[in-house]
Enzyme design. Structure first.
Site, mmCIF file in Angstrom:
data_model
loop_
_atom_site.group_PDB
_atom_site.id
_atom_site.type_symbol
_atom_site.label_atom_id
_atom_site.label_comp_id
_atom_site.label_asym_id
_atom_site.label_seq_id
_atom_site.Cartn_x
_atom_site.Cartn_y
_atom_site.Cartn_z
ATOM 1 N N ARG A 24 32.978 50.189 48.283
ATOM 2 C CA ARG A 24 32.401 51.441 48.161
ATOM 3 C C ARG A 24 30.962 51.200 48.801
ATOM 4 O O ARG A 24 30.961 50.544 50.084
ATOM 5 C CB ARG A 24 32.169 50.726 47.301
ATOM 6 C CG ARG A 24 32.695 50.961 45.886
ATOM 7 C CD ARG A 24 32.155 50.056 44.640
ATOM 8 N NE ARG A 24 32.892 49.885 43.092
ATOM 9 C CZ ARG A 24 33.762 48.511 43.769
ATOM 10 N NH1 ARG A 24 33.539 47.736 43.600
ATOM 11 N NH2 ARG A 24 34.233 48.786 41.789
ATOM 12 N N LYS B 36 30.669 45.085 42.118
ATOM 13 C CA LYS B 36 29.599 45.537 40.753
ATOM 14 C C LYS B 36 29.883 44.447 39.588
ATOM 15 O O LYS B 36 30.873 43.863 39.542
ATOM 16 C CB LYS B 36 30.696 46.981 39.526
ATOM 17 C CG LYS B 36 30.314 48.013 40.800
ATOM 18 C CD LYS B 36 31.154 49.345 39.932
ATOM 19 C CE LYS B 36 30.887 50.716 40.795
ATOM 20 N NZ LYS B 36 31.245 51.997 39.801
ATOM 21 N N HIS C 133 33.169 57.923 49.762
ATOM 22 C CA HIS C 133 34.510 57.467 47.988
ATOM 23 C C HIS C 133 36.209 57.884 48.659
ATOM 24 O O HIS C 133 36.511 57.557 48.657
ATOM 25 C CB HIS C 133 33.755 57.952 47.034
ATOM 26 C CG HIS C 133 34.755 56.960 45.900
ATOM 27 N ND1 HIS C 133 34.038 55.897 46.112
ATOM 28 C CD2 HIS C 133 35.178 57.052 45.272
ATOM 29 C CE1 HIS C 133 33.908 55.551 45.149
ATOM 30 N NE2 HIS C 133 35.410 56.094 44.587
ATOM 31 N N ARG D 159 37.572 55.466 50.681
ATOM 32 C CA ARG D 159 38.200 54.229 49.310
ATOM 33 C C ARG D 159 39.427 54.440 49.168
ATOM 34 O O ARG D 159 40.446 53.646 48.836
ATOM 35 C CB ARG D 159 36.748 54.373 48.365
ATOM 36 C CG ARG D 159 37.374 53.048 47.733
ATOM 37 C CD ARG D 159 35.998 52.511 47.175
ATOM 38 N NE ARG D 159 36.169 52.589 45.346
ATOM 39 C CZ ARG D 159 36.763 51.272 45.202
ATOM 40 N NH1 ARG D 159 36.092 50.061 46.312
ATOM 41 N NH2 ARG D 159 36.566 50.949 43.907
ATOM 42 N N HIS E 98 39.086 45.916 41.306
ATOM 43 C CA HIS E 98 39.095 45.785 40.058
ATOM 44 C C HIS E 98 39.250 45.123 38.858
ATOM 45 O O HIS E 98 39.538 45.166 38.263
ATOM 46 C CB HIS E 98 39.858 47.393 39.592
ATOM 47 C CG HIS E 98 39.368 48.524 40.300
ATOM 48 N ND1 HIS E 98 38.652 49.698 38.606
ATOM 49 C CD2 HIS E 98 38.678 49.156 41.184
ATOM 50 C CE1 HIS E 98 38.508 50.453 39.196
ATOM 51 N NE2 HIS E 98 38.235 49.974 40.892
ATOM 52 N N TYR F 45 43.475 29.763 43.734
ATOM 53 C CA TYR F 45 43.516 31.458 43.816
ATOM 54 C C TYR F 45 43.251 31.810 45.067
ATOM 55 O O TYR F 45 43.944 32.868 45.499
ATOM 56 C CB TYR F 45 42.923 31.713 42.685
ATOM 57 C CG TYR F 45 43.094 33.067 42.041
ATOM 58 C CD1 TYR F 45 42.219 33.634 42.369
ATOM 59 C CD2 TYR F 45 43.965 33.612 41.915
ATOM 60 C CE1 TYR F 45 42.508 35.134 41.984
ATOM 61 C CE2 TYR F 45 44.441 34.318 41.324
ATOM 62 C CZ TYR F 45 43.750 35.823 41.803
ATOM 63 O OH TYR F 45 43.937 37.103 41.203
#
Length: 218
Positions: free
Chosen positions: A44, A69, A141, A144, A167, A176
């Site tokens: 972003r 975010k 964007h 992106r 996301h 992991y």
């Protein structure tokens, strides 16, 4: 529900834009590193503006930690070309005085508007060589979106792309993280082969409505 096609760039359009900055100059080197970084990571614009040298590991394994975010961090691998561009940029940097990577002429961190201006300027220059760019409204964007599309075109699973673009929450266990990063690295290598900076022949790609909806959500 019908979705408007998400704006994205094909590989040849990205290459045309990346060909505009002159890496031999300080400003051109910054611009090239910035635009390549955005395409490589699908970051972003706020993540790129906030990027600090401490977020980068420019030696193997080459990676960046992006702060997304909701205070969600994610690790992403970097292309060798991206690392080389960042190395050149760091030669003129003073991380002890200014920790941010991408700076304006006053030595301050680039703003979101500043990043958008840099992209717009180089898009205008690239339009002379590639008129198709003139028909698109290209913002940071869109790079992106272009990263996501290139990953989709290369056959990367959509769940990996969601994680790649921030996301999905990232687990904190070492096991992991290791598996997660290797999956992204494999996806990045396929991305490079299909739609990297070096010209390749790629098949025409037609997104489905579901994929267009996914791009709109990014």
């Amino acid at each position: 529900m019908r979705h408007r096609p998400a704006t994205y760039l094909e590989a040849e359009e990205v290459r045309a834009i990346l060909a505009r900055p002159n890496p031999a100059t300080v400003e051109g080197g910054r611009d090239y590193a910035l635009l390549l970084f955005l395409y490589n990571t699908g970051a972003r614009v706020s993540e790129a503006a906030d990027l600090c040298w401490s977020d980068l590991q420019l030696t193997a394994p080459r990676l960046v930690c992006l702060h997304g975010k909701g205070r969600k961090d994610r690790l992403l691998p970097l292309w060798r070309d991206t690392v080389a561009a960042l190395h050149r940029l760091r030669m003129n940097a003073q991380p002890d005085r200014q920790p941010h990577v991408f700076l304006n002429r006053r030595g301050e961190a680039l703003s979101r508007d500043g990043i958008a201006y840099i992209l717009r300027r180089h898009v205008q220059g690239a339009t002379q060589a590639l008129p198709t760019l003139d028909r698109k409204r290209i913002t940071p964007h869109v790079l992106r979106h272009s990263c996501a599309v290139a990953l989709l075109q290369s056959g990367t699973d959509i769940t990996v792309i969601r994680d790649y673009l921030g996301h999905a929450s990232i687990a904190t266990t070492g096991r992991y993280l290791s598996t997660n990063l290797q999956t992204k690295r494999d996806a990045l290598e396929t991305f490079w082969q299909h739609a990297g900076i070096r010209p390749v022949r790629a098949k025409a790609w037609k997104p489905t409505p579901n994929l267009l909806a996914f791009l709109d959500s990014l």
